[in-house]
Design a protein around this motif. Structure first.
Motif, PDB file in Angstrom:
ATOM      1  N   MET A  30      -8.447 -14.165  -4.180  1.00 19.06           N
ATOM      2  CA  MET A  30      -7.070 -14.445  -4.566  1.00 19.06           C
ATOM      3  C   MET A  30      -6.899 -14.397  -6.086  1.00 19.06           C
ATOM      4  O   MET A  30      -5.761 -14.692  -6.667  1.00 19.06           O
ATOM      5  CB  MET A  30      -6.723 -16.044  -4.000  1.00 19.06           C
ATOM      6  N   GLY A  31      -7.780 -14.153  -6.596  1.00 22.31           N
ATOM      7  CA  GLY A  31      -7.978 -13.792  -8.057  1.00 22.31           C
ATOM      8  C   GLY A  31      -8.408 -15.243  -8.936  1.00 22.31           C
ATOM      9  O   GLY A  31      -8.149 -15.317 -10.016  1.00 22.31           O
ATOM     10  N   LEU A  33     -11.497 -16.324 -10.289  1.00 20.25           N
ATOM     11  CA  LEU A  33     -12.827 -15.651 -10.457  1.00 20.25           C
ATOM     12  C   LEU A  33     -13.673 -16.450 -11.379  1.00 20.25           C
ATOM     13  O   LEU A  33     -13.160 -17.267 -12.190  1.00 20.25           O
ATOM     14  CB  LEU A  33     -12.598 -14.387 -10.997  1.00 20.25           C
ATOM     15  N   PRO A  34     -14.989 -16.097 -11.340  1.00 18.31           N
ATOM     16  CA  PRO A  34     -15.874 -16.772 -12.239  1.00 18.31           C
ATOM     17  C   PRO A  34     -15.387 -16.203 -13.720  1.00 18.31           C
ATOM     18  O   PRO A  34     -14.930 -15.050 -13.773  1.00 18.31           O
ATOM     19  CB  PRO A  34     -17.257 -16.223 -11.965  1.00 18.31           C
ATOM     20  N   LYS A  53      -4.189 -24.318 -11.984  1.00 15.52           N
ATOM     21  CA  LYS A  53      -3.449 -22.986 -12.603  1.00 15.52           C
ATOM     22  C   LYS A  53      -4.662 -22.085 -12.881  1.00 15.52           C
ATOM     23  O   LYS A  53      -5.376 -22.854 -13.692  1.00 15.52           O
ATOM     24  CB  LYS A  53      -2.526 -23.354 -13.651  1.00 15.52           C
ATOM     25  N   ALA A  54      -4.514 -20.999 -12.575  1.00 17.74           N
ATOM     26  CA  ALA A  54      -5.748 -20.149 -12.958  1.00 17.74           C
ATOM     27  C   ALA A  54      -5.140 -18.823 -13.315  1.00 17.74           C
ATOM     28  O   ALA A  54      -4.568 -18.192 -12.277  1.00 17.74           O
ATOM     29  CB  ALA A  54      -6.600 -20.100 -11.713  1.00 17.74           C
ATOM     30  N   ASP A  55      -5.504 -18.447 -14.495  1.00 16.93           N
ATOM     31  CA  ASP A  55      -5.130 -17.192 -15.088  1.00 16.93           C
ATOM     32  C   ASP A  55      -3.685 -17.019 -14.936  1.00 16.93           C
ATOM     33  O   ASP A  55      -3.223 -16.075 -14.324  1.00 16.93           O
ATOM     34  CB  ASP A  55      -5.730 -16.094 -14.487  1.00 16.93           C
ATOM     35  N   ASN A  56      -2.788 -17.624 -15.257  1.00 15.79           N
ATOM     36  CA  ASN A  56      -1.177 -17.797 -15.105  1.00 15.79           C
ATOM     37  C   ASN A  56      -0.596 -17.758 -13.831  1.00 15.79           C
ATOM     38  O   ASN A  56       0.470 -17.165 -13.389  1.00 15.79           O
ATOM     39  CB  ASN A  56      -0.726 -16.252 -15.836  1.00 15.79           C
ATOM     40  N   GLN A  57      -1.475 -18.191 -12.751  1.00 17.51           N
ATOM     41  CA  GLN A  57      -1.042 -18.195 -11.408  1.00 17.51           C
ATOM     42  C   GLN A  57      -1.296 -19.587 -10.909  1.00 17.51           C
ATOM     43  O   GLN A  57      -2.190 -20.226 -11.013  1.00 17.51           O
ATOM     44  CB  GLN A  57      -1.603 -17.200 -10.807  1.00 17.51           C
ATOM     45  N   GLN A  58      -0.275 -20.064 -10.307  1.00 15.91           N
ATOM     46  CA  GLN A  58      -0.270 -21.430  -9.602  1.00 15.91           C
ATOM     47  C   GLN A  58      -1.001 -21.578  -8.246  1.00 15.91           C
ATOM     48  O   GLN A  58      -0.529 -20.631  -7.440  1.00 15.91           O
ATOM     49  CB  GLN A  58       0.774 -22.492  -9.686  1.00 15.91           C
ATOM     50  N   PHE A  59      -1.942 -22.508  -7.929  1.00 16.22           N
ATOM     51  CA  PHE A  59      -2.562 -22.506  -6.526  1.00 16.22           C
ATOM     52  C   PHE A  59      -2.581 -24.201  -6.092  1.00 16.22           C
ATOM     53  O   PHE A  59      -2.506 -24.911  -6.784  1.00 16.22           O
ATOM     54  CB  PHE A  59      -3.943 -21.904  -6.489  1.00 16.22           C
TER      55      PHE A  59
ATOM     56  N   ASN B  18      -1.024  -7.903  -0.445  1.00 17.42           N
ATOM     57  CA  ASN B  18      -1.307  -9.792  -0.523  1.00 17.42           C
ATOM     58  C   ASN B  18       0.360 -10.552  -0.109  1.00 17.42           C
ATOM     59  O   ASN B  18       1.139 -10.147  -0.287  1.00 17.42           O
ATOM     60  CB  ASN B  18      -1.537 -10.045  -1.892  1.00 17.42           C
ATOM     61  N   TYR B  69      -5.357 -10.807   1.636  1.00 24.27           N
ATOM     62  CA  TYR B  69      -5.925 -10.860   0.374  1.00 24.27           C
ATOM     63  C   TYR B  69      -7.114 -10.061   0.512  1.00 24.27           C
ATOM     64  O   TYR B  69      -7.690  -9.281  -0.562  1.00 24.27           O
ATOM     65  CB  TYR B  69      -6.407 -12.253  -0.208  1.00 24.27           C
ATOM     66  N   GLN B 105       1.061  -9.483 -11.129  1.00 24.01           N
ATOM     67  CA  GLN B 105       0.023  -9.999 -10.868  1.00 24.01           C
ATOM     68  C   GLN B 105      -1.029  -9.002 -10.491  1.00 24.01           C
ATOM     69  O   GLN B 105      -1.530  -9.138  -9.674  1.00 24.01           O
ATOM     70  CB  GLN B 105       0.089 -10.799  -9.751  1.00 24.01           C
ATOM     71  N   LYS B 108      -4.613  -9.251  -9.607  1.00 27.39           N
ATOM     72  CA  LYS B 108      -4.993 -10.068  -8.510  1.00 27.39           C
ATOM     73  C   LYS B 108      -4.743  -9.477  -7.080  1.00 27.39           C
ATOM     74  O   LYS B 108      -5.297  -9.423  -6.158  1.00 27.39           O
ATOM     75  CB  LYS B 108      -4.182 -11.377  -8.310  1.00 27.39           C
ATOM     76  N   MET B 252     -16.893  -9.147  -6.085  1.00 25.83           N
ATOM     77  CA  MET B 252     -17.264  -9.187  -7.533  1.00 25.83           C
ATOM     78  C   MET B 252     -17.237  -8.124  -8.054  1.00 25.83           C
ATOM     79  O   MET B 252     -16.734  -7.854  -8.995  1.00 25.83           O
ATOM     80  CB  MET B 252     -18.591 -10.129  -7.483  1.00 25.83           C
ATOM     81  N   PHE B 255     -13.848  -6.362  -8.263  1.00 23.37           N
ATOM     82  CA  PHE B 255     -13.008  -7.078  -9.614  1.00 23.37           C
ATOM     83  C   PHE B 255     -13.711  -6.454 -10.861  1.00 23.37           C
ATOM     84  O   PHE B 255     -12.850  -5.973 -11.780  1.00 23.37           O
ATOM     85  CB  PHE B 255     -13.265  -8.515  -9.569  1.00 23.37           C
ATOM     86  N   LEU B 496      -3.648 -21.874  -1.409  1.00 24.95           N
ATOM     87  CA  LEU B 496      -2.156 -21.314  -1.230  1.00 24.95           C
ATOM     88  C   LEU B 496      -1.816 -21.093  -2.519  1.00 24.95           C
ATOM     89  O   LEU B 496      -1.857 -21.608  -3.536  1.00 24.95           O
ATOM     90  CB  LEU B 496      -1.336 -22.532  -0.449  1.00 24.95           C
ATOM     91  N   GLU B 497      -1.209 -19.964  -2.675  1.00 24.80           N
ATOM     92  CA  GLU B 497      -0.494 -19.383  -3.725  1.00 24.80           C
ATOM     93  C   GLU B 497       0.727 -20.024  -4.126  1.00 24.80           C
ATOM     94  O   GLU B 497       1.453 -20.374  -3.137  1.00 24.80           O
ATOM     95  CB  GLU B 497      -0.468 -18.061  -3.944  1.00 24.80           C
ATOM     96  N   LEU B 498       1.153 -20.737  -5.403  1.00 31.47           N
ATOM     97  CA  LEU B 498       2.492 -21.252  -5.265  1.00 31.47           C
ATOM     98  C   LEU B 498       3.006 -20.449  -5.968  1.00 31.47           C
ATOM     99  O   LEU B 498       2.894 -20.526  -7.107  1.00 31.47           O
ATOM    100  CB  LEU B 498       2.148 -22.916  -6.090  1.00 31.47           C
TER     101      LEU B 498
END
Lengths: 72, 710
Positions: A30-31, A33-34, A53-59, B18, B69, B105, B108, B252, B255, B496-498
């Motif tokens: 889902m993005g 990442l470490p 929030k991780a790298d400009n995306q909310q989860f 996605n 994903y 995005q 991602k 990994m 990416f 879950l992505e918001l």
């Protein structure tokens, strides 16, 4: 090294690793990442999950999953 | 070679991407109303197919694959994607893929794209939401992306319909020219090379990445025979291959390799600004305001299904009533007239009457979903619903059940965990729906006097509330029991992505409403129609000539007592239903329902109520020979006069009435709901289980109540 769940709401940190492979695979896909900067935004009204929030995306993730995210 | 193949066979083109990439919007743009929604075999995951006209005159089948994903499924819909893409023999295996990525995005959304690229399926990359990127000052170089990854790339906006000519041109290019498989993007480790080589050779697979997918997901590939699966498991053991760590390693590496490549082609002003979405979420997912706002929304949804549907429902009812009247005046009084009016027209009316409620619920739910609010609701209520084995989304279904269980059950499709979805479907019909209200209204007067306590509360009003509370407890309690009983291998996640809040695309909303109404009318309608006819047969026919005999008796009684035409007709109807198969069934089950305090007359009403709970009122009116009225007050007055011949006391005493109320709270007496559950669970198993456990609970509850209070 602390878990994401132990972070205070409002604080940010860098993800170092994941302690569970299945969770790792899903989160990374889902993005989340470490190396990503993650912010603990708030707890869910009835607990059990957190808003991050991780790298400009909310989860939204469950506490159980947040406990697998290790921060540096 | 490939061209010949393509020309003779109908082409399948898949949309892939996605979740939240805007895939459905693109699908709707490409196909419009030329789409068909069904189920994938064996699972109830939406299978959306459409038609796409190609430049060469051919028509391709466009399939909208569920959003995922990666190719390592953890839910049913993700599993569907894997099972199609890992199996070139699947009838839906795509000849080409349109990969939709949210360009805002892109890093991602690129993982799955890079995986599918390695499967060697011809692919065009559509960079969606170009309008949003422009608004956020994100610039990108589609040509450079195309070159770097050797994938034709176009920027489009599904919402605006921008640049679809270019997308169409790329699709036509893709299917008309020879496709050369580019070098795999992923670099295999030695261990991966070894095991994928073995699998590729043994099963004659097209490429090494497909073989690696087989190794990584062996037990999730439903198209393989169990022997093949155990052979692969054997290979995995032999090679000391750990599928899970391997997946992590693969993700990994992908990416690590594509992120720097993409960074070169995309410029964004990296701001750590608080976005509008976050500002809205500060309130909407707030610890206190969040749930309050949610319940305010649910109140609107509930009110809308309940109140706004009243007028169109009355119109439909009036339409069918006048149709019945017309048929009655046009045709002589024969069996086929009765079949037409009481069987077929009544059955059709019983199906169409639900359309307003279904349309309104899905209109509102689709808007909330499109805007991005549903994901927030899931986040807020996940914990509460998890305790009962359900999902945050279940709460919407449960609230909607307060109006009608049918749209509620249909709305569970967005719950991707099968167990959570099934439990929601099984317990939603417990929540007291609008069809129970007339029954409660008639019966409550026999249980609670219409008095006021403490000067403000009407006792009957309080009792009404009590009935609703009992129904909620029944739903949650049985959900908890199902949670303990049902086993699943699926591990439950909430990741879950918001998504960013967005204006809804009304084309998507309206297509969704149209689709739900159509599915209900065609799929559930068939079952409802057949059961309506069976119920008509039961109520209209009796063994040998007993029906005629009953009619003659009633008529001679009426002439002796100088009854008017209406009263005579009511008396005939009352005597006839007693002599019918339904009447016999009512008498047949009398010993079984006596411990609940019911006589055979109530037995008949229980049987006919199976069509729908509100039919109870009409049946009571017919049985007590006041069929020409449908006023609840008149029926209650008549029921109050009914005396038990053996005890000489009123039939509808406190114990019997309370027992009936309890029965109506719990019992599954709605064929339409059962028909919808059959459609949504893909077979008769679950509706049958649901029918029996709900009815058993109703019987037990009514039995206890009657035995205690009589």
């Amino acid at each position: 090294m602390i878990e994401l769940l132990a972070l205070e709401p409002g604080k940010s940190a860098i993800i170092q690793s994941f302690s569970d492979e299945e969770t790792a695979c899903k989160m990374m896909s889902m993005g989340i990442l470490p190396g990503s900067t993650v912010t603990f935004i708030r707890k869910a009204p009835f607990g059990g999950a957190i808003y991050i929030k991780a790298d400009n995306q909310q989860f939204a993730i469950r506490n159980k999953e947040a406990a697998c995210v290790m921060l540096s | 070679m490939r061209n010949v193949e393509l020309a003779t066979k109908s082409l399948t083109i898949a949309l892939l991407g996605n979740p939240n990439c805007g895939k459905s919007t693109v699908f709707n743009q490409l196909t419009g109303l030329r789409q068909k929604v069904g189920n994938f075999p064996g699972v109830t995951v939406d299978k959306k197919l459409g038609k796409l006209a190609l430049a060469n005159g051919q028509t391709a089948t466009l399939i909208d694959l569920p959003g995922t994903y990666n190719l390592y499924p953890t839910s049913q819909d993700e599993r569907v994607v894997l099972n199609i893409l890992a199996n070139p023999k699947d009838e839906l295996y795509p000849d080409a893929i349109i990969y939709i990525a949210d360009v805002t995005q892109l890093e991602k959304h690129f993982l799955l794209c890079s995986q599918v690229r390695d499967l060697g399926i011809p692919m065009v990359l559509a960079l969606n939401m170009s309008d949003a990127a422009a608004a956020q000052n994100i610039t990108y170089d589609a040509k450079a992306i195309a070159k770097a990854f050797d994938v034709p790339t176009v920027a489009i906006s599904g919402r605006m319909g921008d640049n679809f000519e270019a997308l169409n041109a790329e699709i036509n290019q893709l299917v008309s020219k020879d496709f050369t498989v580019s070098k795999p993007f992923y670099q295999f480790s030695a261990a991966e090379k070894e095991i994928s080589q073995k699998i590729q050779d043994t099963y004659q697979l097209a490429n090494p990445f497909q073989a690696l997918l087989w190794a990584q997901n062996a037990n999730k590939l439903t198209f393989l025979t169990s022997e093949t699966r155990s052979e692969i498991s054997g290979l995995i053991k032999e090679n000391n291959f750990n599928p899970l760590s391997n997946q992590v390693r693969e993700v990994m590496q992908r990416f690590d390799r594509f992120t720097p490549m993409l960074k070169k082609t995309i410029q964004r002003t990296d701001t750590n600004q608080i976005t509008l979405t976050e500002k809205i979420d500060d309130i909407v997912t707030h610890q206190v305001w969040g749930p309050l706002i949610f319940f305010a929304f649910m109140l609107i949804v509930f009110q809308a299904i309940y109140a706004w549907s009243a007028f169109p429902m009355d119109m439909i009812e009036a339409g069918f009533a006048s149709l019945t009247e017309t048929v009655n005046t046009l045709l002589p009084d024969t069996w086929y007239r009765s079949l037409l009016t009481d069987g077929i027209i009544a059955g059709l009316g019983g199906i169409l009457i639900f359309i307003p409620q279904i349309a309104i619920l899905f209109l509102l739910i689709s808007i909330l979903e499109e805007v991005g609010y549903m994901a927030r609701a899931v986040f807020m209520f996940d914990n509460v619903m998890q305790r009962f084995g359900m999902n945050g989304r279940s709460i919407v279904a449960l609230v909607s059940s307060g109006a009608c269980a049918i749209p509620a059950v249909m709305s569970t499709r967005t719950i991707s965990n099968w167990k959570e979805r099934l439990i929601t479907i099984l317990v939603a019909p417990f929540i007291s729906c609008s069809a129970r209200i007339p029954v409660y209204t008639v019966l409550i007067g026999f249980v609670v006097p219409s008095a006021t306590i403490w000067g403000i509360f009407n006792q009957q009003g309080l009792a009404f509330m009590g009935l609703y509370i009992v129904s909620i407890i029944a739903a949650l309690g049985s959900a908890w029991v199902f949670k303990k009983i049902l086993q699943t291998e699926e591990r439950s996640f909430l990741m879950l992505e918001l998504p960013e809040y967005r204006m809804p695309v009304f084309k998507n909303v309206l297509l969704n409403v149209y689709e739900k109404v159509k599915a209900f009318v065609w799929e559930a309608g068939k079952v409802i129609f057949v059961i309506s006819i069976v119920l008509w047969l039961l109520a209209s026919y009796g063994p040998s000539n007993k029906m005629e005999l009953a009619e003659q008796e009633a008529i001679s009684f009426a002439t002796q007592n100088n009854l008017d035409a209406d009263a005579t007709a009511d008396l005939v109807a009352g005597k006839q239903i007693e002599a019918s198969y339904a009447g016999h069934l009512g008498k047949f089950i009398e010993p079984a329902i006596q411990p609940l305090g019911y006589d055979w007359k109530i037995g008949i009403a229980l049987i006919t109520s199976f069509a729908a709970r509100e039919v109870f009122i009409g049946t009571m009116a017919t049985i007590y020979s006041i069929g020409s009225t449908d006023d609840e007050g008149t029926i209650r007055d008549r029921m109050a006069k009914e005396v038990n011949p053996t005890t000489g006391k009123p039939t509808y005493n406190f114990a019997t009435s309370l027992s009936l109320l309890v029965f109506y709270i719990f019992a599954m007496m709605c064929m339409s709901t059962l028909a919808v559950v059959k459609r949504e669970t893909g077979g008769w198993k679950w509706p049958i289980i649901q029918f029996f456990f709900m009815t058993a609970l109703a019987y037990l509850g009514a039995f206890l109540v009657y035995q205690v209070f009589s």
